[in-house]
Design a protein around this motif. Sequence first.
Motif, PDB file in Angstrom:
ATOM      1  N   SER A 156      36.472  44.790  81.278  1.00 36.80           N
ATOM      2  CA  SER A 156      35.941  44.453  79.964  1.00 36.80           C
ATOM      3  C   SER A 156      36.965  44.730  78.874  1.00 36.80           C
ATOM      4  N   CYS A 157      37.647  45.866  78.970  1.00 34.32           N
ATOM      5  CA  CYS A 157      38.667  46.211  77.973  1.00 34.32           C
ATOM      6  C   CYS A 157      39.799  45.177  77.957  1.00 34.32           C
ATOM      7  N   ILE A 158      40.223  44.735  79.128  1.00 34.12           N
ATOM      8  CA  ILE A 158      41.306  43.744  79.214  1.00 34.12           C
ATOM      9  C   ILE A 158      40.845  42.414  78.603  1.00 34.12           C
ATOM     10  N   ILE A 159      39.642  41.996  78.934  1.00 36.10           N
ATOM     11  CA  ILE A 159      39.113  40.735  78.386  1.00 36.10           C
ATOM     12  C   ILE A 159      38.972  40.835  76.871  1.00 36.10           C
ATOM     13  N   ILE A 160      38.486  41.958  76.374  1.00 30.63           N
ATOM     14  CA  ILE A 160      38.344  42.166  74.933  1.00 30.63           C
ATOM     15  C   ILE A 160      39.709  42.130  74.250  1.00 30.63           C
ATOM     16  N   LEU A 161      40.700  42.769  74.839  1.00 28.44           N
ATOM     17  CA  LEU A 161      42.056  42.751  74.267  1.00 28.44           C
ATOM     18  C   LEU A 161      42.628  41.340  74.223  1.00 28.44           C
TER      19      LEU A 161
ATOM     20  N   ALA B  53      34.159  49.410  57.580  1.00 28.16           N
ATOM     21  CA  ALA B  53      33.636  50.713  58.006  1.00 28.16           C
ATOM     22  C   ALA B  53      32.111  50.744  57.929  1.00 28.16           C
ATOM     23  N   LEU B  54      31.556  50.206  56.846  1.00 26.12           N
ATOM     24  CA  LEU B  54      30.089  50.156  56.713  1.00 26.12           C
ATOM     25  C   LEU B  54      29.448  49.307  57.809  1.00 26.12           C
ATOM     26  N   CYS B  55      30.057  48.165  58.098  1.00 26.10           N
ATOM     27  CA  CYS B  55      29.515  47.285  59.138  1.00 26.10           C
ATOM     28  C   CYS B  55      29.586  47.940  60.517  1.00 26.10           C
ATOM     29  N   TYR B  56      30.709  48.605  60.801  1.00 25.29           N
ATOM     30  CA  TYR B  56      30.832  49.302  62.092  1.00 25.29           C
ATOM     31  C   TYR B  56      29.849  50.473  62.186  1.00 25.29           C
ATOM     32  N   LEU B  57      29.632  51.165  61.078  1.00 19.09           N
ATOM     33  CA  LEU B  57      28.675  52.267  61.074  1.00 19.09           C
ATOM     34  C   LEU B  57      27.271  51.766  61.401  1.00 19.09           C
ATOM     35  N   ILE B  58      26.896  50.644  60.792  1.00 19.33           N
ATOM     36  CA  ILE B  58      25.586  50.042  61.098  1.00 19.33           C
ATOM     37  C   ILE B  58      25.522  49.671  62.575  1.00 19.33           C
ATOM     38  N   GLY B  59      26.606  49.048  63.085  1.00 19.23           N
ATOM     39  CA  GLY B  59      26.649  48.667  64.492  1.00 19.23           C
ATOM     40  C   GLY B  59      26.542  49.855  65.421  1.00 19.23           C
TER      41      GLY B  59
ATOM     42  N   PHE C  90      29.283  50.241  72.147  1.00 18.98           N
ATOM     43  CA  PHE C  90      29.657  49.197  71.190  1.00 18.98           C
ATOM     44  C   PHE C  90      30.837  49.649  70.338  1.00 18.98           C
ATOM     45  N   ILE C  91      30.766  50.848  69.805  1.00 17.88           N
ATOM     46  CA  ILE C  91      31.813  51.302  68.888  1.00 17.88           C
ATOM     47  C   ILE C  91      33.135  51.519  69.638  1.00 17.88           C
ATOM     48  N   VAL C  92      33.084  51.990  70.861  1.00 14.87           N
ATOM     49  CA  VAL C  92      34.310  52.188  71.635  1.00 14.87           C
ATOM     50  C   VAL C  92      34.947  50.837  71.960  1.00 14.87           C
ATOM     51  N   TYR C  93      34.148  49.881  72.438  1.00 18.80           N
ATOM     52  CA  TYR C  93      34.690  48.547  72.712  1.00 18.80           C
ATOM     53  C   TYR C  93      35.192  47.877  71.433  1.00 18.80           C
ATOM     54  N   SER C  94      34.541  48.148  70.329  1.00 19.47           N
ATOM     55  CA  SER C  94      34.972  47.576  69.052  1.00 19.47           C
ATOM     56  C   SER C  94      36.307  48.161  68.597  1.00 19.47           C
ATOM     57  N   ILE C  95      36.527  49.420  68.877  1.00 22.30           N
ATOM     58  CA  ILE C  95      37.834  50.028  68.573  1.00 22.30           C
ATOM     59  C   ILE C  95      38.917  49.339  69.395  1.00 22.30           C
TER      60      ILE C  95
ATOM     61  N   ALA D  14      31.606  43.854  71.919  1.00 25.77           N
ATOM     62  CA  ALA D  14      32.593  44.390  70.983  1.00 25.77           C
ATOM     63  C   ALA D  14      32.650  43.527  69.726  1.00 25.77           C
ATOM     64  N   ALA D  15      33.137  44.116  68.651  1.00 26.53           N
ATOM     65  CA  ALA D  15      33.323  43.401  67.390  1.00 26.53           C
ATOM     66  C   ALA D  15      34.757  43.610  66.933  1.00 26.53           C
ATOM     67  N   ALA D  16      35.501  42.514  66.819  1.00 24.65           N
ATOM     68  CA  ALA D  16      36.896  42.611  66.374  1.00 24.65           C
ATOM     69  C   ALA D  16      36.983  42.830  64.869  1.00 24.65           C
ATOM     70  N   GLY D  17      35.910  42.536  64.156  1.00 20.17           N
ATOM     71  CA  GLY D  17      35.873  42.719  62.703  1.00 20.17           C
ATOM     72  C   GLY D  17      34.496  43.165  62.258  1.00 20.17           C
ATOM     73  N   GLY D  18      34.424  43.621  61.013  1.00 22.62           N
ATOM     74  CA  GLY D  18      33.164  44.120  60.475  1.00 22.62           C
ATOM     75  C   GLY D  18      32.068  43.082  60.423  1.00 22.62           C
ATOM     76  N   ASP D  19      32.431  41.823  60.109  1.00 23.17           N
ATOM     77  CA  ASP D  19      31.396  40.800  60.045  1.00 23.17           C
ATOM     78  C   ASP D  19      30.787  40.529  61.415  1.00 23.17           C
ATOM     79  N   ASP D  20      31.587  40.682  62.484  1.00 18.54           N
ATOM     80  CA  ASP D  20      31.038  40.562  63.838  1.00 18.54           C
ATOM     81  C   ASP D  20      30.046  41.695  64.105  1.00 18.54           C
ATOM     82  N   ALA D  21      30.413  42.903  63.705  1.00 22.21           N
ATOM     83  CA  ALA D  21      29.524  44.059  63.887  1.00 22.21           C
ATOM     84  C   ALA D  21      28.221  43.863  63.112  1.00 22.21           C
ATOM     85  N   LEU D  22      28.331  43.361  61.887  1.00 21.27           N
ATOM     86  CA  LEU D  22      27.142  43.138  61.072  1.00 21.27           C
ATOM     87  C   LEU D  22      26.260  42.051  61.682  1.00 21.27           C
ATOM     88  N   ALA D  23      26.879  40.945  62.118  1.00 15.80           N
ATOM     89  CA  ALA D  23      26.098  39.854  62.723  1.00 15.80           C
ATOM     90  C   ALA D  23      25.406  40.326  63.997  1.00 15.80           C
ATOM     91  N   MET D  24      26.111  41.100  64.824  1.00 17.37           N
ATOM     92  CA  MET D  24      25.509  41.625  66.053  1.00 17.37           C
ATOM     93  C   MET D  24      24.340  42.548  65.728  1.00 17.37           C
TER      94      MET D  24
END
Length: 195
Positions: free
Chosen positions: A9-14, A62-68, A76-81, A131-141
């Motif tokens: 999963s980490c390799i695919i996300i990268l 940061a706010l979007c990731y915090l919500i996620g 989620f947060i680890v994969y997003s990092i 995972a979310a590569a950006g805050g808007d992805d985290a917010l949408a998820m």
Amino acid sequence: MYPKLELKSCIIILLSSAFLAFGLYHVHSLSGITEGGVLGMTLLLEHWLNISPAVSGFILNALCYLIGWKLLGKLFIVYSIVAASGFSIAYKIWEQFDPLWPKLAEFPLAAAIYGSIFVGIGAGICVRFGAAAGGDDALAMSISHLTKQKIEWIYLTSDLLVLGLSLSYIPIQKIIYSILTVILSGQIIGFLQRL
């Protein structure tokens, strides 16, 4: 207790984050076609309030990731990092090369379509793997998780809101191509999420 990461999963996300970064560098940054979401909001705040995207982008993401993190959990947060780090590193690498399509801005319809493919596939695969590569992805998820609405409609709503506000300083011709990009990329993300 630490979440259990899967190497595959980490390799695919990268790789998908690198694909997203490739498209943003070689298509969006050259074509002048903007995005909605956090990126579009940072540009709007810079234009009207003279707030640097470095500051507003950090705060909004940061706010979007915090919500996620609160709604979607530690994994989620680890994969997003992993995704966000992969995106930043890949973007820095792509910047070392000359643009592949330097005249792409002369063809805004092609830029809108190509851009949506890179964003849709890159972000869509990240979302598919939690995972979310950006805050808007985290917010949408997060909103999709809360409301049980399809993620592509969440993306479209937030992007159209930001693009509508962006009409205050971006010509309507550019916004039309940006709307096409966000519609297409959102549909691709939604499709990939449901696979």
